[in-house]
Design an enzyme around this catalytic site. Structure first.
Site, PDB file in Angstrom:
ATOM      1  N   CYS A 390       0.838  -1.205   0.000  1.00 33.58           N
ATOM      2  CA  CYS A 390       0.000   0.000   0.000  1.00 33.58           C
ATOM      3  C   CYS A 390       0.873   1.255   0.000  1.00 33.58           C
ATOM      4  O   CYS A 390       1.525   1.524  -1.010  1.00 33.58           O
ATOM      5  CB  CYS A 390      -0.999  -0.054   1.148  1.00 33.58           C
ATOM      6  SG  CYS A 390      -2.507   0.846   0.741  1.00 33.58           S
ATOM      7  N   HIS A 516      -3.487  -5.326   0.330  1.00 34.78           N
ATOM      8  CA  HIS A 516      -2.880  -5.836   1.566  1.00 34.78           C
ATOM      9  C   HIS A 516      -2.898  -7.362   1.577  1.00 34.78           C
ATOM     10  O   HIS A 516      -3.862  -7.963   2.060  1.00 34.78           O
ATOM     11  CB  HIS A 516      -3.671  -5.335   2.776  1.00 34.78           C
ATOM     12  CG  HIS A 516      -3.543  -3.870   3.014  1.00 34.78           C
ATOM     13  ND1 HIS A 516      -2.654  -3.338   3.915  1.00 34.78           N
ATOM     14  CD2 HIS A 516      -4.175  -2.816   2.433  1.00 34.78           C
ATOM     15  CE1 HIS A 516      -2.757  -2.016   3.911  1.00 34.78           C
ATOM     16  NE2 HIS A 516      -3.675  -1.676   3.014  1.00 34.78           N
ATOM     17  N   GLU A 518      -1.346  -9.260   3.494  1.00 32.42           N
ATOM     18  CA  GLU A 518      -1.212  -9.789   4.867  1.00 32.42           C
ATOM     19  C   GLU A 518      -2.550 -10.173   5.492  1.00 32.42           C
ATOM     20  O   GLU A 518      -2.597 -11.020   6.379  1.00 32.42           O
ATOM     21  CB  GLU A 518      -0.476  -8.777   5.752  1.00 32.42           C
ATOM     22  CG  GLU A 518      -1.238  -7.506   6.135  1.00 32.42           C
ATOM     23  CD  GLU A 518      -1.126  -6.371   5.112  1.00 32.42           C
ATOM     24  OE1 GLU A 518      -0.831  -6.663   3.941  1.00 32.42           O
ATOM     25  OE2 GLU A 518      -1.364  -5.204   5.480  1.00 32.42           O
TER      26      GLU A 518
HETATM   27  N1  GLN Z   1      -2.128   6.587   2.676  1.00 34.91           N
HETATM   28  C1  GLN Z   1      -2.188   5.808   1.486  1.00 34.91           C
HETATM   29  C2  GLN Z   1      -3.542   5.908   0.801  1.00 34.91           C
HETATM   30  O1  GLN Z   1      -4.511   6.282   1.405  1.00 34.91           O
HETATM   31  C3  GLN Z   1      -1.856   4.354   1.752  1.00 34.91           C
HETATM   32  C4  GLN Z   1      -2.812   3.665   2.663  1.00 34.91           C
HETATM   33  C5  GLN Z   1      -2.282   2.387   3.250  1.00 34.91           C
HETATM   34  O2  GLN Z   1      -1.056   2.161   3.267  1.00 34.91           O
HETATM   35  N2  GLN Z   1      -3.152   1.541   3.768  1.00 34.91           N
HETATM   36  O3  GLN Z   1      -3.644   5.617  -0.354  1.00 34.91           O
END
Ligand code: GLN
Length: 547
Positions: A390, A516, A518
């Site tokens: 992310c 994600h 994970e």
């Molecule tokens: N802050 C970033 C976004 O909103 C990444 C979010 C995250 O790592 N879950 O896109």
């Protein structure tokens, strides 16, 4: 199992906690679910959280640890991660309920006029809504057993409505259809060399004052509990002696189901619920997994670069994914938490020295971002296996734009509104959204992988679905420039064209994913990306040993 017979009542198990918080109710609840599942029952876990936030999505990870995300896009307590990791069964919005959500529902009904002029009160309106939420999971007759964990500690003002709701449910569902497991602490007094049962007795008294008699007591302890102590606890807390279990500290949480099974927690619970102990649980794979976790052939070092490094719970699903992937590869993937806010040009060599893999963690806001970008550069240039998740992927993209494409001011629109090169930009659907709670791109989305890419090889398929939690995305205006210089988009959402995964050519293993992975790694199904990343890290470590 009993899905075939819809006339059988769903059984409910409630897990409460006493004496102290953080005793591991979630692990006990998840362990029991695993054991009952291994005996052929269909089980789901639910968590009731007594705080007033509608969900933990707006909470700083330092408050309650990581925010876990379900398939259907619910932002939930991290215990749901344990449930999924232990049972491999996806949870959903209905599996996590907070006081905030309960009150929100009741107040919305009041505004609609649903209460027909009545005074709206904690009892019966709040307790009725709690009961409805508990039973909602059982309403489709999908599960034989529902295990509901009540957050907090018995005696807390804010858990009272939950305890009262459980009391009423026991009455209406029937005592043979419900069981209460109370988890408490038996402290060891080193001065006198004794284990003390009094706090447990008081905690059970507090439950009794609220009308709940526990059926089973699980005692957290640092030292083994003697039969004598069990007898004493049983006598003073009105439970059978065989229903007093010890939960001693173990080297890995994944051993807890085995320890509980040794003490017949599954059989005793089934007996309380009037359910047959049909078959011995099949725990072969689980036992093999625990053996591997406890006996790794070697240790490899992985740097986890993030800004919440003082509280490892902030990255719970990631650290657990490494345990799963380590076991698959017969190694221990030791995670070193590196604070990205303290990482700079001068100390990076020293801080990342000896690391065979670098993971740049998810996150929000500009704090610590430059350190993450630096870590991505280090991994790219030194050819160290890299996984960016992310914000971690976004940092790798920014780094590449700055140092390979030559756009010195490249940034994410989240961090800079003046950059001429917003290589990460706000998603179209996010523009105009003001509320912070529950408004991100959340939950499972499909993704199409490029055949032959490292990511595709890791998954062994071209069609995947992964969970998301973000507002920003790879800016497709720059896509061709990135691809031409060697950062390839290898995962695309087929419906929206959003870039979901990138990887580097000319690098042993450098992957960034907008989703994600994970959240989907479990004991029985370790996540393929983590497995491949750890494998690449092992190769890296073997090579650096040769040099
Ligand atoms: N802050 C970033 C976004 O909103 C990444 C979010 C995250 O790592 N879950 O896109």
């Amino acid at each position: 199992m009993a899905n075939d017979n819809t006339t059988k009542p769903t059984k409910y198990i409630f897990v409460t906690g006493g004496v102290a918080s953080s005793l591991g109710k979630g692990i006990i609840a998840a362990s029991l679910a695993r054991l009952l599942q291994a005996r052929g029952y269909s089980v789901t876990n639910q968590k009731l959280d007594p705080y007033i936030n509608v969900d933990p999505g707006t909470l700083n990870p330092y408050e309650h640890g990581e925010c876990y995300v379900t398939e259907d896009g619910a932002e939930t307590d991290l215990d749901l991660g344990h449930y999924e990791r232990f049972t491999s069964i996806p949870t959903s919005q209905a599996n996590n309920v907070t006081t905030g959500r309960i009150y929100q529902t009741v107040i919305n009904k009041e505004r609609r006029g649903d209460y027909l002029g009545k005074t709206v009160q904690v009892i019966p309106h709040i307790t009725d809504e709690i009961k409805r939420r508990i039973q909602l999971l059982g309403s489709k007759k999908q599960y034989d057993i529902i295990i509901t964990e009540i957050g907090g500690t018995v005696g807390d003002i804010e858990s009272l409505p939950y305890i009262e709701a459980v009391r009423q449910l026991r009455y209406s569902l029937g005592y043979q259809n419900t069981a209460i497991i109370h988890l408490t602490l038996i402290p060891y007094m080193s001065a006198s060399g004794e284990l003390k049962t009094k706090p447990t007795q008081h905690s059970v008294k507090a439950l009794l004052e609220n009308g709940l008699q526990p059926d089973i007591l699980v005692l957290r302890t640092e030292k083994h509990i003697t039969e004598e102590i069990k007898r004493k606890v049983a006598l003073f807390c009105n439970v059978d002696q065989n229903a007093v279990m010890e939960s001693i500290d173990v080297p890995t949480i994944y051993e807890v189901p085995l320890k509980m099974h040794e003490q017949h927690l599954d059989e005793v619970t089934l007996a309380k619920l009037n359910l047959p102990t049909v078959q011995e649980p099949d725990l072969k794979d689980w036992i093999e997994f625990v053996k591997r976790v406890k006996n790794p052939k070697t240790v490899i070092n992985i740097a986890l670069v993030g800004k919440y490094t003082e509280l490892p719970d902030a990255y719970k699903s990631i650290s657990e994914s490494f345990i799963h992937a380590g076991a698959t590869n017969h190694v221990k993937a030791k995670v070193h938490y590196i604070n990205s806010e303290l990482l700079d040009e001068r100390n990076i060599d020293e801080k990342l020295q000896g690391m065979s893999g670098i993971l740049v963690a998810p996150g929000f806001g500009f704090r610590g971002v430059e350190g993450k970008i630096l870590a991505a550069k280090f991994a790219r240039e030194k050819k160290i296996p890299f996984l960016g998740i992310c914000l971690g992927m976004q940092c790798a993209v920014i780094e590449f734009a700055r140092n390979v494409l030559g756009y010195a001011d490249a940034n994410s629109a989240e961090m800079s509104n003046t950059t001429k090169h917003p290589v990460i930009d706000l998603m179209e659907e996010q523009k105009g959204i003001q509320d912070k709670g529950g408004t991100m791109r959340l939950g499972a989305y499909p993704c199409q992988l490029t055949p032959g890419s490292k990511v595709q090889q890791a998954y062994g398929t071209e069609h995947i679905s992964e969970r998301h939690r973000h507002r920003y995305e790879f800016n497709n205006e720059f896509l061709n420039e990135f691809a031409a210089k060697g950062m390839k988009p290898v995962g695309i959402n087929p419906d929206s064209n959003l870039v979901e995964a990138v990887e580097l050519e000319d690098h042993p293993w450098f992957v960034g994913v907008q989703f994600h992975p994970e959240y989907k790694s479990t004991v029985l199904y370790p996540h393929p990306l983590f497995v491949a990343f750890v494998k690449a890290a092992i190769e890296q470590s073997e090579q650096s040993e040769k040099q």
